[in-house]
Design an enzyme around this catalytic site. Structure first.
Site, PDB file in Angstrom:
ATOM      1  N   GLY A 155      46.905   8.224   0.059  1.00 56.62           N
ATOM      2  CA  GLY A 155      47.145   7.424  -1.120  1.00 56.62           C
ATOM      3  C   GLY A 155      47.467   8.296  -2.319  1.00 56.62           C
ATOM      4  O   GLY A 155      47.977   7.820  -3.318  1.00 56.62           O
ATOM      5  N   GLY A 157      48.097  12.179  -2.059  1.00 51.19           N
ATOM      6  CA  GLY A 157      48.885  13.381  -1.855  1.00 51.19           C
ATOM      7  C   GLY A 157      49.806  13.276  -0.670  1.00 51.19           C
ATOM      8  O   GLY A 157      49.668  12.414   0.188  1.00 51.19           O
ATOM      9  N   VAL A 159      51.222  15.905   2.232  1.00 47.44           N
ATOM     10  CA  VAL A 159      50.873  17.228   2.753  1.00 47.44           C
ATOM     11  C   VAL A 159      52.014  17.740   3.628  1.00 47.44           C
ATOM     12  O   VAL A 159      52.477  17.036   4.539  1.00 47.44           O
ATOM     13  CB  VAL A 159      49.543  17.177   3.541  1.00 47.44           C
ATOM     14  CG1 VAL A 159      49.153  18.562   4.034  1.00 47.44           C
ATOM     15  CG2 VAL A 159      48.431  16.606   2.666  1.00 47.44           C
ATOM     16  N   ASP A 274      33.977   9.122   2.159  1.00 46.16           N
ATOM     17  CA  ASP A 274      35.070   8.465   2.893  1.00 46.16           C
ATOM     18  C   ASP A 274      35.158   9.021   4.317  1.00 46.16           C
ATOM     19  O   ASP A 274      36.213   9.448   4.771  1.00 46.16           O
ATOM     20  CB  ASP A 274      36.388   8.662   2.139  1.00 46.16           C
ATOM     21  CG  ASP A 274      37.454   7.649   2.548  1.00 46.16           C
ATOM     22  OD1 ASP A 274      37.098   6.636   3.188  1.00 46.16           O
ATOM     23  OD2 ASP A 274      38.639   7.866   2.227  1.00 46.16           O
TER      24      ASP A 274
HETATM   25  N1  LIG Z   1      44.906  21.085   5.878  1.00 47.11           N
HETATM   26  C1  LIG Z   1      45.640  20.170   6.522  1.00 47.11           C
HETATM   27  N2  LIG Z   1      46.299  20.510   7.639  1.00 47.11           N
HETATM   28  C2  LIG Z   1      47.045  19.601   8.322  1.00 47.11           C
HETATM   29  N3  LIG Z   1      47.201  18.332   7.915  1.00 47.11           N
HETATM   30  C3  LIG Z   1      46.577  17.940   6.809  1.00 47.11           C
HETATM   31  C4  LIG Z   1      45.769  18.842   6.057  1.00 47.11           C
HETATM   32  N4  LIG Z   1      45.267  18.164   5.004  1.00 47.11           N
HETATM   33  C5  LIG Z   1      45.748  16.922   5.100  1.00 47.11           C
HETATM   34  N5  LIG Z   1      46.521  16.775   6.171  1.00 47.11           N
HETATM   35  C6  LIG Z   1      47.244  15.555   6.606  1.00 47.11           C
HETATM   36  O1  LIG Z   1      47.681  14.861   5.463  1.00 47.11           O
HETATM   37  C7  LIG Z   1      47.095  13.556   5.390  1.00 47.11           C
HETATM   38  C8  LIG Z   1      46.766  13.230   3.945  1.00 47.11           C
HETATM   39  O2  LIG Z   1      45.820  14.152   3.466  1.00 47.11           O
HETATM   40  P1  LIG Z   1      44.592  13.711   2.588  1.00 47.11           P
HETATM   41  O3  LIG Z   1      43.736  12.760   3.341  1.00 47.11           O
HETATM   42  O4  LIG Z   1      43.922  14.931   2.073  1.00 47.11           O
HETATM   43  O5  LIG Z   1      45.373  12.975   1.436  1.00 47.11           O
HETATM   44  P2  LIG Z   1      44.877  11.876   0.458  1.00 47.11           P
HETATM   45  O6  LIG Z   1      46.053  11.453  -0.336  1.00 47.11           O
HETATM   46  O7  LIG Z   1      43.702  12.364  -0.317  1.00 47.11           O
HETATM   47  O8  LIG Z   1      44.486  10.764   1.524  1.00 47.11           O
HETATM   48  P3  LIG Z   1      43.606   9.444   1.398  1.00 47.11           P
HETATM   49  O9  LIG Z   1      44.510   8.379   0.960  1.00 47.11           O
HETATM   50  O10 LIG Z   1      43.103   9.227   2.813  1.00 47.11           O
HETATM   51  O11 LIG Z   1      42.512   9.727   0.435  1.00 47.11           O
HETATM   52  C9  LIG Z   1      45.880  13.634   6.274  1.00 47.11           C
HETATM   53  O12 LIG Z   1      45.567  12.397   6.829  1.00 47.11           O
HETATM   54  C10 LIG Z   1      46.310  14.618   7.343  1.00 47.11           C
HETATM   55  O13 LIG Z   1      47.048  13.948   8.322  1.00 47.11           O
END
Ligand SMILES: Nc1ncnc2c1ncn2[C@@H]1O[C@H](COP(=O)(O)OP(=O)(O)OP(=O)(O)O)[C@@H](O)[C@H]1O
Length: 678
Positions: A155, A157, A159, A274
């Protein structure tokens, strides 16, 4: 009688949620506790600043009377089809961090598709998602990385794989050839007041066991960028690749390692907030860490322990606040209670059960009050039911963590020990490395502590201490309507039902006397759709089969003396399978047989001299008995009592009383439907 939809697994919690019993009056309005909560509460108060909660001096927070929220972690996700409940963030990180800590978070990220993961939300604001990501990245004193394929998107970031343009020989660490780059647009709602909130948590946690290392971070152009170790597939991916199931053995390894990671995280004073399969990632495939487990996404982390005083944060409850992912959130989180260590463990229990069974009983709810219905279902589902088809350790774990007090220190070693029997003794065979669990065990000299020893009476520190939990009494927010119509002739039935449906009510219960109908229409049934048929044929087979095909289940039935019957079928029941039987004598044998198959009687009636009994799987009942009275000549009075998930209390709730003139004992047809809810 309206059928109670919730049992009493956690009766105290249930009391929190349900309105006090009131007499059912015609067109009476009941108070429904907060469910259709504010969609986006602009400028929500930081929980940490609630009276009596904040530990440090308060820091003025710029007020933003818009839905934009504040600081990082403002998880407003515009495209979320679910109710977006917005909340203030939890406890202060530290005095200096409070401005960031006052965060609004979109709570519900669970899209609850049947049998699928809550979809990843694709709702970072438009600008954030349309701005092209840079071709190369260099932040702080990092090397230059070429931005390659996308690893995932949450939601907040996006990656990507970052590949060093020169140098670098390692697979992980600051000199790694490939890294994970987490990019967040400066205009994304998490970054209104500077770098994402998650950065502060990483600052405090870097190097923590099971948390991926962040090597560089900084802003480049429109993006805040974290450079971290690249990891492998998530448990969600693994579960999918394994055909949407996982062996209890593998889940047990995950359990012990995840408990251990949470222990280390908790030791640092944080709760994750979470915990779910998507947030556990394995190490990079082909690396020495490929079987190692990591916990990512610290955007909802909060402090359970005040950074300055070291004291547990104060208990608070804001029923209109929810944070987390609906499917895996603890009941406390649904009820708006301040997050503490028990909540991560409860979410872990749901995660593990989901991985094994491929489904949680509260999946499938939709609509504005989904979070409320899920919470109700979580409270009403017994550990027995939750963990049927799971080995005993999972039930023990669930029971232990759902019975924890707000400020209770988890006995991590004991929790780990539950899973001992399921873990392969030989290390290379283990699907997940359990280094962390071994470390926990080392404190006691072995992986698994001696349960009996641990269960010696302990000095109860809490004895005599002031109460740390409060039960909130809810005042009316949203009207909850219930209507009772009686002496309804066939010709008037449709009118009442139609009017009720227009007002958002569904039939919860029907009965018949002297060929007239009685029905209760209710706003709190949890059904999403309903059909009914008034037929001169008792439990009209063709119609019922047709509705089963459309995924309706029989939710109530009534038969009249003249042999006609009223059958109500609904969507949104917990049932996964249903059978019914018509019989001129009460079908004891059939019921006995179906009980053994996991069915319970969910409705029954008589029409003339014939019995109709409906039995359903996944009814929420753990036990059921019936008593047959022969009181009035040949007339039979039958009472079915249901035990609703309160085995400890042995409580039996009377369900219904029916009358029937039984003359012969010939068995009639029996129909059943199996629905695979996967
Ligand atoms: N260090 C990493 N190595 C490989 N893939 C990653 C890594 N960090 C995140 N990801 C991938 O990117 C996706 C999004 O990362 P993350 O959950 O940190 O983002 P977010 O925007 O905070 O997500 P959420 O909406 O779940 O809070 C993860 O579900 C995972 O698939």
């Amino acid at each position: 009688m309206p059928e109670l939809r919730s049992g009493a697994r956690r009766s105290k919690r249930l009391d929190d949620l349900q309105p006090p019993p009131q007499p059912v009056d015609q067109a009476e309005n009941w108070a429904l506790p907060a469910q259709n909560r504010t969609r986006r509460r602009a400028g929500g108060r930081g929980r940490g600043n609630a009276a009596g909660v904040a530990k440090g001096p308060s820091v003025a927070v710029p007020s933003r009377p818009t839905a934009a929220g504040r600081g990082r972690g403002i998880r407003l996700i515009d495209l979320d089809p679910e109710p977006c409940q917005v909340l203030p963030h939890a406890e202060p990180l530290a005095v200096a961090e409070q401005a960031f800590n006052r965060v609004e978070v979109v709570a519900d990220k669970d899209i609850a598709m049947e049998g699928r993961s809550p979809d990843k939300i694709v709702g970072v604001e438009e600008e954030a998602s349309t701005t092209p990501v840079p071709e190369t990245v260099q932040v702080g004193n990092s090397p230059v990385y070429r931005v390659e394929r996308k690893l995932g998107k949450g939601g907040f970031g996006q990656v990507y794989v970052g590949r060093r343009t020169s140098g670098g020989s390692d697979r992980i660490g600051p000199d790694a050839i490939e890294v994970a780059l987490k990019l967040e647009h400066r205009n994304s709602k998490g970054c209104n007041y500077g770098p994402p909130y998650e950065w502060q948590v990483y600052n405090s946690l870097n190097g923590c066991y099971g948390i991926p290392s962040v090597h560089y971070k900084g802003r480049q152009g429109d993006f805040y960028i974290l450079v971290m170790d690249m990891l492998g597939p998530s448990l969600w991916d693994v579960w999918n690749n394994l055909g949407q199931s996982m062996s209890p053995n593998m889940a047990a390894c995950i359990a012990v390692e995840a408990i251990s990671i949470l222990e280390k995280l908790h030791l640092k004073g944080f709760v994750h907030g979470d915990v779910k399969p998507e947030n556990f990632l394995l190490g990079l495939p082909g690396s020495v860490d490929e079987k190692k487990l990591y916990l990512i996404d610290l955007g909802l982390a909060s402090r359970w322990k005040d950074a300055q005083s070291g004291q547990h944060v104060d208990y608070d409850q804001r029923p209109d606040v929810f944070r987390g992912t609906v499917r895996y959130a603890s009941v406390h989180a649904h009820l708006g209670r301040t997050g503490s260590r028990r909540d991560d463990l409860e979410s872990l229990a749901y995660t593990l059960i989901f991985l094994i069974k491929g489904r949680l009983p509260w999946q499938g709810y939709q609509g504005d009050n989904k979070s409320f219905l899920v919470c109700k279902k979580k409270m009403a589902t017994s550990p027995e039911l939750m963990c049927c088809f799971c080995p005993a350790p999972f039930k023990l774990f669930l029971e232990a963590v759902t019975n924890m007090k707000f400020d209770e220190e988890p006995n991590y070693a004991k929790l780990i020990s539950f899973f001992e029997s399921l873990i392969e003794p030989c290390t290379p065979l283990r699907p997940i490395r359990i280094d962390g669990a071994l470390k926990v065990g080392q404190k006691r000299g072995r992986l698994v502590i001696n349960l009996e020893e641990d269960e010696q009476p302990k000095k109860k520190i809490r004895l005599g201490s002031p109460a740390t939990q409060w039960i909130s009494v809810y005042n009316a927010r949203c009207p909850m309507k219930q209507r009772y119509h009686y002496n309804v002739a066939d010709s008037r039935l449709h009118q009442h039902v139609e009017k009720g449906n227009e007002d958002g009510l569904f039939i919860s219960c029907v009965a018949s006397a002297a060929n007239l109908w009685a029905l209760i229409m209710d706003a709190g049934t949890g059904f999403s759709s309903q059909v009914y048929e008034l037929s001169t044929v008792f439990l009209h087979k063709d119609w019922i089969m047709e509705q089963w095909e459309k995924n309706y289940y029989i939710s109530s039935i009534a038969g009249a003396n003249n042999g006609s019957s009223l059958v109500v079928m609904s969507k949104g029941t917990p049932y996964t399978q249903q059978s019914y039987k018509l019989s001129e004598s009460f079908p004891f044998k059939w019921i006995n047989k179906k009980w053994k198959e996991g069915f319970h009687v969910t409705s029954m009636t008589t029409a003339g001299s014939c019995w109709g009994v409906v039995m359903s799987r996944n009814s929420g009942f753990s036990d059921q008995v019936f008593i047959c009275f022969r009181l009035y000549g040949r007339g039979t009075r039958l009472s079915v009592s249901k035990r609703r998930n309160t085995p400890a209390m042995g409580e039996r709730l009377q369900n219904n009383i029916y009358g029937c003139d039984c003359r012969s004992s010939c068995l009639h047809t029996q129909h059943s439907k199996t629905k695979n809810d996967g």
